[in-house]
Motif scaffolding. Structure first.
Motif, short mmCIF file in Angstrom:
data_model
loop_
_atom_site.label_atom_id
_atom_site.label_comp_id
_atom_site.label_asym_id
_atom_site.label_seq_id
_atom_site.Cartn_x
_atom_site.Cartn_y
_atom_site.Cartn_z
N ALA A 167 0.83 -1.21 0.00
CA ALA A 167 0.00 0.00 0.00
C ALA A 167 0.87 1.26 0.00
N ASP A 168 1.97 1.22 0.76
CA ASP A 168 2.87 2.37 0.80
C ASP A 168 3.52 2.60 -0.56
N ARG A 169 3.87 1.49 -1.25
CA ARG A 169 4.47 1.64 -2.58
C ARG A 169 3.47 2.24 -3.57
N ARG A 170 2.20 1.79 -3.47
CA ARG A 170 1.18 2.35 -4.35
C ARG A 170 0.97 3.83 -4.07
N ALA A 171 0.96 4.18 -2.77
CA ALA A 171 0.79 5.59 -2.41
C ALA A 171 1.96 6.43 -2.90
N ALA A 172 3.17 5.86 -2.80
CA ALA A 172 4.36 6.60 -3.26
C ALA A 172 4.32 6.78 -4.77
N ALA A 173 3.89 5.73 -5.50
CA ALA A 173 3.80 5.84 -6.96
C ALA A 173 2.76 6.88 -7.36
N ALA A 174 1.61 6.85 -6.68
CA ALA A 174 0.56 7.84 -6.97
C ALA A 174 1.05 9.25 -6.66
N ALA A 175 1.78 9.38 -5.54
CA ALA A 175 2.31 10.70 -5.16
C ALA A 175 3.30 11.20 -6.20
N ALA A 176 4.13 10.28 -6.73
CA ALA A 176 5.11 10.67 -7.74
C ALA A 176 4.41 11.18 -9.00
N THR A 203 -0.50 35.64 0.48
CA THR A 203 0.94 35.66 0.75
C THR A 203 1.34 34.53 1.69
N TYR A 204 0.53 34.31 2.73
CA TYR A 204 0.83 33.25 3.71
C TYR A 204 0.91 31.90 3.01
N TRP A 205 -0.08 31.59 2.16
CA TRP A 205 -0.10 30.27 1.53
C TRP A 205 0.98 30.13 0.46
N LEU A 206 1.31 31.20 -0.20
CA LEU A 206 2.43 31.15 -1.15
C LEU A 206 3.74 30.88 -0.41
N ASP A 207 3.89 31.47 0.78
CA ASP A 207 5.08 31.19 1.59
C ASP A 207 5.14 29.71 1.98
N GLU A 208 3.99 29.14 2.31
CA GLU A 208 3.95 27.71 2.66
C GLU A 208 4.34 26.85 1.45
N ILE A 209 3.84 27.20 0.28
CA ILE A 209 4.21 26.48 -0.95
C ILE A 209 5.71 26.57 -1.18
N GLU A 210 6.27 27.75 -1.00
CA GLU A 210 7.70 27.95 -1.21
C GLU A 210 8.53 27.12 -0.24
N ALA A 211 8.02 26.92 0.96
CA ALA A 211 8.76 26.16 1.97
C ALA A 211 8.79 24.67 1.67
N VAL A 212 7.69 24.11 1.17
CA VAL A 212 7.60 22.66 1.01
C VAL A 212 8.02 22.19 -0.38
N LEU A 213 7.90 23.03 -1.40
CA LEU A 213 8.12 22.60 -2.78
C LEU A 213 9.52 22.04 -3.04
N PRO A 214 10.61 22.65 -2.54
CA PRO A 214 11.95 22.14 -2.89
C PRO A 214 12.22 20.71 -2.43
N ASN A 215 11.60 20.27 -1.36
CA ASN A 215 11.85 18.93 -0.82
C ASN A 215 10.60 18.06 -0.84
N CYS A 216 9.74 18.29 -1.81
CA CYS A 216 8.48 17.55 -1.89
C CYS A 216 8.73 16.22 -2.57
N ARG A 217 8.78 15.13 -1.78
CA ARG A 217 9.08 13.81 -2.32
C ARG A 217 8.07 12.75 -1.89
N THR A 218 7.72 12.74 -0.62
CA THR A 218 6.86 11.68 -0.09
C THR A 218 5.39 11.99 -0.36
N ALA A 219 4.55 10.95 -0.16
CA ALA A 219 3.11 11.13 -0.36
C ALA A 219 2.57 12.19 0.58
N ILE A 220 3.02 12.21 1.83
CA ILE A 220 2.54 13.20 2.80
C ILE A 220 2.93 14.61 2.37
#
Length: 267
Positions: A167-176, A203-220
């Motif tokens: 299930a984790d592999r399927r979630a990771a593939a879907a996330a990718a 502005t707040y939500w754009l800052d949140e996007i900027e924080a997570v986007l560079p290291n966005c790898r996992t399904a979470i």
């Protein structure tokens, strides 16, 4: 009145208590203390005792020369330490023999070939003994509950762990797959944020996007990024509705917003 027979626990049910084990030991230090006892007792053969890190050989020597210790206290301390060290060896033997069986099976060794190596006569007995060995090996199957040390419980837990891993592999593939579509949308919002910023919620939500986007790898992380993009789109829609004018101070910013809105509508 006769008492109702007590139902025995299913061998596959989780235990309520973690099994007690010797665990990690500094065996060389303990053998060194036993060597010192024999030296203090003037054991004439102590020079023949194997090195402190040769546990099995040292234990055989200590057993054969237990009588060299003169005081009852020393004999008791040495015997109890030997009991502890033999128990440690038993635990280690289970772990390493189970790994050896696993490696043999990975190398396509049949159970019929493993049978004599496991000191049993038929393939089914080899399989059962290997399962009992796996039951004796401490492992973390996840889920927060200790596993009953029986073959049935270990097989059940292994099946559950395998299902969870799948299930984790399927979630990771879907996330990718989602990340491939989501990352350019989020990047476009950031690239054209000068035409979208409101110095408030957007502005707040754009800052949140900027924080997570560079290291966005996992399904979470992908889910988090989607949440932030969705929130930014929601706030931009409010701006558009309240101002009754299209969002964005440039055509590029408006296209970035529309692409983000289209992505969110499609998930």
């Amino acid at each position: 009145m006769s008492r109702a027979a007590r139902k025995s626990a299913s061998p596959a049910r989780p235990l309520q208590k973690v099994p007690v084990r010797i665990g990690v030991l500094d065996t060389a230090a303990l053998v060194g203390k036993l060597r010192q006892l024999h030296e203090e007792a003037e054991d004439i053969d102590v020079d023949r005792m194997p090195a402190d890190d040769e546990l099995f050989g040292a234990l055989l020597y200590l057993e054969a020369h237990a009588g060299a210790l003169k005081s009852e206290a020393a004999r008791r301390e040495a015997a109890l330490t030997r009991v502890r060290l033999w128990e440690y060896l038993r635990e280690q033997a289970d772990i390493h023999q189970a790994k050896a069986v696993e490696d043999a099976r990975a190398a396509r060794a049949e159970w019929s070939v493993l049978a004599p190596a496991l000191a049993v006569s038929v393939p089914s007995a080899a399989y059962n003994k290997a399962t009992r060995l796996r039951a004796a090996v401490p492992r973390d199957f996840g889920g927060g509950q200790p596993v009953r040390r029986t073959p049935e419980a270990v097989l059940t837990a292994e099946r559950q762990a395998a299902a969870q891993a799948a299930a984790d592999r399927r979630a990771a593939a879907a996330a990718a797959q989602r990340h491939v579509r989501l990352a350019p949308v989020a990047q476009a919002l950031l690239h054209h944020r000068d035409g979208l910023d409101d110095q408030d919620e957007v502005t707040y939500w754009l800052d949140e996007i900027e924080a997570v986007l560079p290291n966005c790898r996992t399904a979470i992380q992908v889910i988090s990024l989607e949440t932030y993009v969705k929130a930014a789109v929601r706030e931009l829609r409010k701006m558009e509705r309240d101002a009754e004018t299209p969002v964005g101070r440039s055509e590029e910013a408006r296209r970035a917003y529309q692409a983000a809105a289209g992505y969110i509508a499609g998930i």
